[in-house]
Design a protein around this motif. Sequence first.
Motif, PDB file in Angstrom:
ATOM      1  N   ALA A   1      24.447  13.716   3.854  1.00 24.57           N
ATOM      2  CA  ALA A   1      23.693  14.326   2.768  1.00 24.57           C
ATOM      3  C   ALA A   1      23.162  15.673   3.235  1.00 24.57           C
ATOM      4  O   ALA A   1      22.843  15.861   4.417  1.00 24.57           O
ATOM      5  CB  ALA A   1      22.540  13.432   2.328  1.00 24.57           C
ATOM      6  N   ALA A   2      23.088  16.622   2.305  1.00 30.55           N
ATOM      7  CA  ALA A   2      22.609  17.961   2.630  1.00 30.55           C
ATOM      8  C   ALA A   2      21.816  18.517   1.460  1.00 30.55           C
ATOM      9  O   ALA A   2      22.050  18.155   0.295  1.00 30.55           O
ATOM     10  CB  ALA A   2      23.775  18.891   2.966  1.00 30.55           C
TER      11      ALA A   2
ATOM     12  N   TYR B   1      16.438  27.748   3.356  1.00 27.75           N
ATOM     13  CA  TYR B   1      16.567  26.639   4.303  1.00 27.75           C
ATOM     14  C   TYR B   1      17.807  25.819   3.973  1.00 27.75           C
ATOM     15  O   TYR B   1      18.286  25.791   2.837  1.00 27.75           O
ATOM     16  CB  TYR B   1      15.327  25.734   4.250  1.00 27.75           C
ATOM     17  CG  TYR B   1      15.194  24.990   2.935  1.00 27.75           C
ATOM     18  CD1 TYR B   1      15.718  23.704   2.782  1.00 27.75           C
ATOM     19  CD2 TYR B   1      14.566  25.575   1.840  1.00 27.75           C
ATOM     20  CE1 TYR B   1      15.610  23.025   1.575  1.00 27.75           C
ATOM     21  CE2 TYR B   1      14.457  24.914   0.639  1.00 27.75           C
ATOM     22  CZ  TYR B   1      14.982  23.639   0.509  1.00 27.75           C
ATOM     23  OH  TYR B   1      14.897  22.988  -0.689  1.00 27.75           O
ATOM     24  N   PHE B   2      18.326  25.159   5.005  1.00 33.44           N
ATOM     25  CA  PHE B   2      19.449  24.237   4.851  1.00 33.44           C
ATOM     26  C   PHE B   2      19.251  23.072   5.816  1.00 33.44           C
ATOM     27  O   PHE B   2      18.901  23.278   6.984  1.00 33.44           O
ATOM     28  CB  PHE B   2      20.777  24.924   5.149  1.00 33.44           C
ATOM     29  CG  PHE B   2      21.937  23.968   5.265  1.00 33.44           C
ATOM     30  CD1 PHE B   2      22.489  23.393   4.128  1.00 33.44           C
ATOM     31  CD2 PHE B   2      22.467  23.632   6.508  1.00 33.44           C
ATOM     32  CE1 PHE B   2      23.546  22.498   4.226  1.00 33.44           C
ATOM     33  CE2 PHE B   2      23.531  22.747   6.615  1.00 33.44           C
ATOM     34  CZ  PHE B   2      24.073  22.170   5.473  1.00 33.44           C
ATOM     35  N   ILE B   3      19.471  21.840   5.325  1.00 27.55           N
ATOM     36  CA  ILE B   3      19.315  20.632   6.130  1.00 27.55           C
ATOM     37  C   ILE B   3      20.492  19.703   5.844  1.00 27.55           C
ATOM     38  O   ILE B   3      20.855  19.502   4.675  1.00 27.55           O
ATOM     39  CB  ILE B   3      17.999  19.890   5.809  1.00 27.55           C
ATOM     40  CG1 ILE B   3      16.787  20.815   5.987  1.00 27.55           C
ATOM     41  CG2 ILE B   3      17.851  18.650   6.678  1.00 27.55           C
ATOM     42  CD1 ILE B   3      15.497  20.207   5.450  1.00 27.55           C
ATOM     43  N   THR B   4      21.074  19.131   6.880  1.00 36.71           N
ATOM     44  CA  THR B   4      22.120  18.136   6.696  1.00 36.71           C
ATOM     45  C   THR B   4      21.948  17.026   7.720  1.00 36.71           C
ATOM     46  O   THR B   4      21.518  17.260   8.850  1.00 36.71           O
ATOM     47  CB  THR B   4      23.524  18.746   6.813  1.00 36.71           C
ATOM     48  OG1 THR B   4      24.515  17.732   6.562  1.00 36.71           O
ATOM     49  CG2 THR B   4      23.772  19.328   8.192  1.00 36.71           C
ATOM     50  N   LEU B   5      22.282  15.797   7.315  1.00 33.81           N
ATOM     51  CA  LEU B   5      22.181  14.632   8.184  1.00 33.81           C
ATOM     52  C   LEU B   5      23.365  13.725   7.902  1.00 33.81           C
ATOM     53  O   LEU B   5      23.716  13.490   6.738  1.00 33.81           O
ATOM     54  CB  LEU B   5      20.870  13.884   7.934  1.00 33.81           C
ATOM     55  CG  LEU B   5      20.624  12.628   8.783  1.00 33.81           C
ATOM     56  CD1 LEU B   5      20.412  13.009  10.246  1.00 33.81           C
ATOM     57  CD2 LEU B   5      19.426  11.848   8.254  1.00 33.81           C
ATOM     58  N   SER B   6      23.997  13.212   8.958  1.00 34.70           N
ATOM     59  CA  SER B   6      25.123  12.305   8.778  1.00 34.70           C
ATOM     60  C   SER B   6      25.003  11.125   9.726  1.00 34.70           C
ATOM     61  O   SER B   6      24.433  11.239  10.821  1.00 34.70           O
ATOM     62  CB  SER B   6      26.459  13.025   9.007  1.00 34.70           C
ATOM     63  OG  SER B   6      26.645  13.331  10.370  1.00 34.70           O
ATOM     64  N   GLY B   7      25.548   9.996   9.300  1.00 34.07           N
ATOM     65  CA  GLY B   7      25.632   8.800  10.129  1.00 34.07           C
ATOM     66  C   GLY B   7      27.047   8.255  10.076  1.00 34.07           C
ATOM     67  O   GLY B   7      27.697   8.287   9.021  1.00 34.07           O
TER      68      GLY B   7
END
Length: 693
Positions: free
Chosen positions: A203-204, A214-220
């Motif tokens: 998700a970003a 700003y930019f944020i991303t997280l992955s699993g």
Amino acid sequence: MHPSSRVELCLALLLTLPSTAALAQTSPSASAQLDELSVVAEPTLGRGGGALTVLNTAQATAEIQRTAGAVAIVPDTAYKNRPAQTLKDVLDFVPGVIVQPRFGSDARLSIRGSGLSRNYGNRGINVFQDGIPINTSDGLVDFFEIDPTAYRYVEVFKGANALRFGGNALGGAINLVTPTGRDVFPFDARVDAGAFGYVKSQAATGGVSGPLDYFITLSGERFDGFREHSNGESVRGSANVGYQFSPQAETRFYINANTVNQRIPGEVDRRTALTNPRAANPEWVRQDQQRNVDSVRLANKTTLRFDETTVDFGFFTVQRHVDHPIYQYLDYTVQDYGGFVRATDDRIIGGFRNRLVAGVNIDNGTIDYRQFVNLTGARKGALTFSTLDYSENVTAYLENSFYVLPNVALVGGGLFMHATRDRKDRFLSDGNQSGRNTYDIAKPRVGLLWNVDPTWQVYGNISGSAEAPTFDANSFGSVATSNLRAQTATTYEIGTRGVRPDFTWDLSLYRSEIRNELQCLTTSIFSPCSIVNADRTVHQGVEAGFGIAFLKSLFTFEDRIWLNAAYTYNEFFFDQDPRYGNNTLPGVPTHYLRAEMLYRHPNGFYVGPNVEWSPQPYFADNANSLTVPSYALLNFRIGYDTGRDWSGYVEARNLLDRRYISSVAIAGVANLTSEIFNAGTGRAVYGGLRYRW
């Protein structure tokens, strides 16, 4: 945007770039290239101006064409509609780049034969994220921490063409560029799943508030793995925040954090790899060999513009802990830090255009290293080795392009590298292995860039590169290993690239004459490798990519069937070596082809097969006594993507379930019992859904 509209937009943009041949073959396939052009029409999705510190895809495409040598840009549209687990999924359609998976997220990556013998810890390539180094300060780089879904595009500078970043390695440089809040959707989420227990979610988000973005991303990610004892999981996150002080000044802060846990199946003999490809090496299983990494990376980049001059500067620091039970239990902490400054001056001098790029990179760090007996089941035994390693690297570089004609530039420049490898031995019962080596090397570059017309270029260059040994090479335990020399090379290159509405091409021919090539030779399962200098070697080859729309207007006026191909010819050999004569260097195929036939409809639907083909065996050892068999894989994909809202895909790989070898840990001399092979993945099907708004 329909494909024909994108082509018209591309040609219009080309005409606005008199200093470059503009948007040539900057993506790994023609269809992917058309996708990237949509960024030109919507660079910021309607939310303010672009960033100064980070170029969008179209700007980066125009910028990279100023290079008098082989380069490529891979936009995220080329790989995000597929299960992008390794850099092979990103770069496999870039000619000249060979990515060989080992297990999980790990792969060996070689450009023009760089790090050819490495089966772990890639060497010979400078890897950057947003122009800031990812390599450890002694030169090694792992790809476990790279999440392909986090990037807007990937830049590839082959060989000595990486001088723009101060790149000094034989293979060149790869720059992974994350989006900013000025060119993303407010919400972007996806989920991928498929064979062998593979599941990944990401998700970003991003946005703009006045001068701030700003930019944020997280992955699993988790997977059981095709082979036994190859399961793994990871969580990776990236963020950046930019602040624009004025239209001429911007700063951006980056943070990247990762936790990666991966079991290692180990290499097996050739017969096992081909007849029982899912099997792990029993000794690896007994020791429960793993690679577990926790890392945090902080960085800053600031861009200032002064009329014709742009200055970029910044700093970075990386903290990385590696828990790595293998033949022994390795436990070490890496602390890297450094900074950079680069100035670009583009002005008219005496009626002639002149473009000067100059900079300095500093990359220093320590490795607090301990090694223990690995008891059964990845348990630490007695301490066997302990060192504190310090690396110091300073690279100064300069490249000047003087336009003797409005469309012809003469290029001159070079780099100076200072490197130090300093080891303090803290385990003296086996002797004092402390030591210090220093390397000071200067290498020149000359070239020519001819913009034949606004849609194609011809280029050539003669360039030098230099690489200091890594710490696993500088053991300082004997005269042979403590006196390893730096690897140096001179590369000769010519090529051309271009774009037409229904045809694109990218062709380069090169020859690298190398002194003291660093080889990592497998000796036994109880040691990762023995590192030696080869005397003289030659790497030469052909890199050819093209895309052609050979069937048009099948069901509508604007649909197309594209044939996209990337072919690499590798001819690497010893040059009158005292032991190996003129033998072929092992490790990669002589011929390698990736080709795809893809139907694209203007409504976003696409479908088609693709192949991966290594048409003849290649050698597994320097003695040329054992080969890796040839193979051909048939794949297929189908999907739907309009560039926003819902998109999805289904991709099948190795449809015929061929058994093949994906990589080899090369040896000096090998035989049929040598455990140096990794089996390739069998038949697999993946699917994914993505939503953007």
